[in-house]
Scaffold this motif. Structure first.
Motif, PDB file in Angstrom:
ATOM      1  N   SER A  23       0.814  -1.219   0.000  1.00 55.25           N
ATOM      2  CA  SER A  23       0.000   0.000   0.000  1.00 55.25           C
ATOM      3  C   SER A  23       0.847   1.268   0.000  1.00 55.25           C
ATOM      4  O   SER A  23       1.895   1.322   0.634  1.00 55.25           O
ATOM      5  N   ASP A  25       1.686   5.109   1.098  1.00 52.25           N
ATOM      6  CA  ASP A  25       1.601   5.765   2.412  1.00 52.25           C
ATOM      7  C   ASP A  25       0.271   6.480   2.613  1.00 52.25           C
ATOM      8  O   ASP A  25      -0.231   6.552   3.725  1.00 52.25           O
ATOM      9  N   ASP A  26      -0.290   7.005   1.525  1.00 54.41           N
ATOM     10  CA  ASP A  26      -1.551   7.744   1.626  1.00 54.41           C
ATOM     11  C   ASP A  26      -2.739   6.916   1.123  1.00 54.41           C
ATOM     12  O   ASP A  26      -3.721   7.462   0.628  1.00 54.41           O
ATOM     13  N   ASN A  28      -6.093   5.052   0.578  1.00 53.56           N
ATOM     14  CA  ASN A  28      -7.442   5.465   0.955  1.00 53.56           C
ATOM     15  C   ASN A  28      -8.352   4.243   0.851  1.00 53.56           C
ATOM     16  O   ASN A  28      -8.462   3.633  -0.206  1.00 53.56           O
ATOM     17  N   LYS A  37      -7.864   6.775   5.888  1.00 50.13           N
ATOM     18  CA  LYS A  37      -6.791   7.358   5.088  1.00 50.13           C
ATOM     19  C   LYS A  37      -5.451   7.093   5.754  1.00 50.13           C
ATOM     20  O   LYS A  37      -5.307   7.300   6.960  1.00 50.13           O
ATOM     21  N   GLY A  38      -4.509   6.615   4.966  1.00 47.83           N
ATOM     22  CA  GLY A  38      -3.155   6.394   5.448  1.00 47.83           C
ATOM     23  C   GLY A  38      -2.929   4.989   5.966  1.00 47.83           C
ATOM     24  O   GLY A  38      -3.865   4.256   6.299  1.00 47.83           O
ATOM     25  N   THR A  39      -1.659   4.608   6.012  1.00 47.32           N
ATOM     26  CA  THR A  39      -1.320   3.233   6.379  1.00 47.32           C
ATOM     27  C   THR A  39      -1.602   2.921   7.839  1.00 47.32           C
ATOM     28  O   THR A  39      -1.899   1.767   8.165  1.00 47.32           O
ATOM     29  N   THR A  40      -1.555   3.891   8.733  1.00 44.31           N
ATOM     30  CA  THR A  40      -1.843   3.607  10.145  1.00 44.31           C
ATOM     31  C   THR A  40      -3.281   3.141  10.312  1.00 44.31           C
ATOM     32  O   THR A  40      -3.549   2.112  10.950  1.00 44.31           O
ATOM     33  N   SER A  41      -4.224   3.855   9.727  1.00 45.66           N
ATOM     34  CA  SER A  41      -5.636   3.464   9.797  1.00 45.66           C
ATOM     35  C   SER A  41      -5.884   2.163   9.053  1.00 45.66           C
ATOM     36  O   SER A  41      -6.619   1.296   9.524  1.00 45.66           O
ATOM     37  N   VAL A  96      -3.365   2.466  -3.961  1.00 50.98           N
ATOM     38  CA  VAL A  96      -3.684   3.829  -3.528  1.00 50.98           C
ATOM     39  C   VAL A  96      -5.121   3.944  -3.051  1.00 50.98           C
ATOM     40  O   VAL A  96      -5.429   4.788  -2.209  1.00 50.98           O
ATOM     41  N   THR A  97      -5.992   3.095  -3.588  1.00 53.85           N
ATOM     42  CA  THR A  97      -7.395   3.111  -3.168  1.00 53.85           C
ATOM     43  C   THR A  97      -7.945   1.696  -3.194  1.00 53.85           C
ATOM     44  O   THR A  97      -7.661   0.923  -4.110  1.00 53.85           O
TER      45      THR A  97
END
Length: 117
Positions: A23, A25-26, A28, A37-41, A96-97
């Motif tokens: 994935s 980094d950004d 969605n 949004k983002g890899t943490t979520s 990315v998505t």
């Protein structure tokens, strides 16, 4: 299709770190549960999903290296025989998505039943 297939395999193997490595980094993630949004979520979402997953079966997959659709069935702790579709967009070799489409009603019913106990 290579990234979409690798994504499915990582989900089937509950390999959250592999999912994140595929994935951007950004990234969605859009689903009936909301938008992340983002890899943490995205990591947290897949970590929770992996913990409740008991069976994961590919129904079909099609597309190309930039856009792909995977259709799968999943048995989870709260919901059995869930059918889901994910539309995956890839750029520069990274997801990315991802848009997940599934009936969230059984999950809501499970949460409501748990809240009553």
């Amino acid at each position: 299709m290579k990234i979409a297939n690798a994504y499915f395999e990582a989900m089937a193997n509950r390999d959250v770190e592999m999912i994140i490595s595929l994935s951007a980094d950004d990234v969605n993630c859009i689903s009936t549960a909301g938008e992340l949004k983002g890899t943490t979520s995205f990591h947290g979402f897949h970590e929770r999903f992996a913990q409740m997953l008991s069976k994961f079966t590919l129904v079909d997959a099609f597309g190309n290296d930039e856009k792909a659709v995977i259709i799968y069935k999943a048995d989870t702790l709260p919901v059995q025989d869930l059918t889901a579709v994910e539309y995956i967009t890839v750029k520069n070799g990274k997801i990315v998505t991802t848009e997940s489409i599934y009936d969230a009603t059984p999950f809501a019913q499970y949460r409501a039943a748990q809240a009553r106990h």
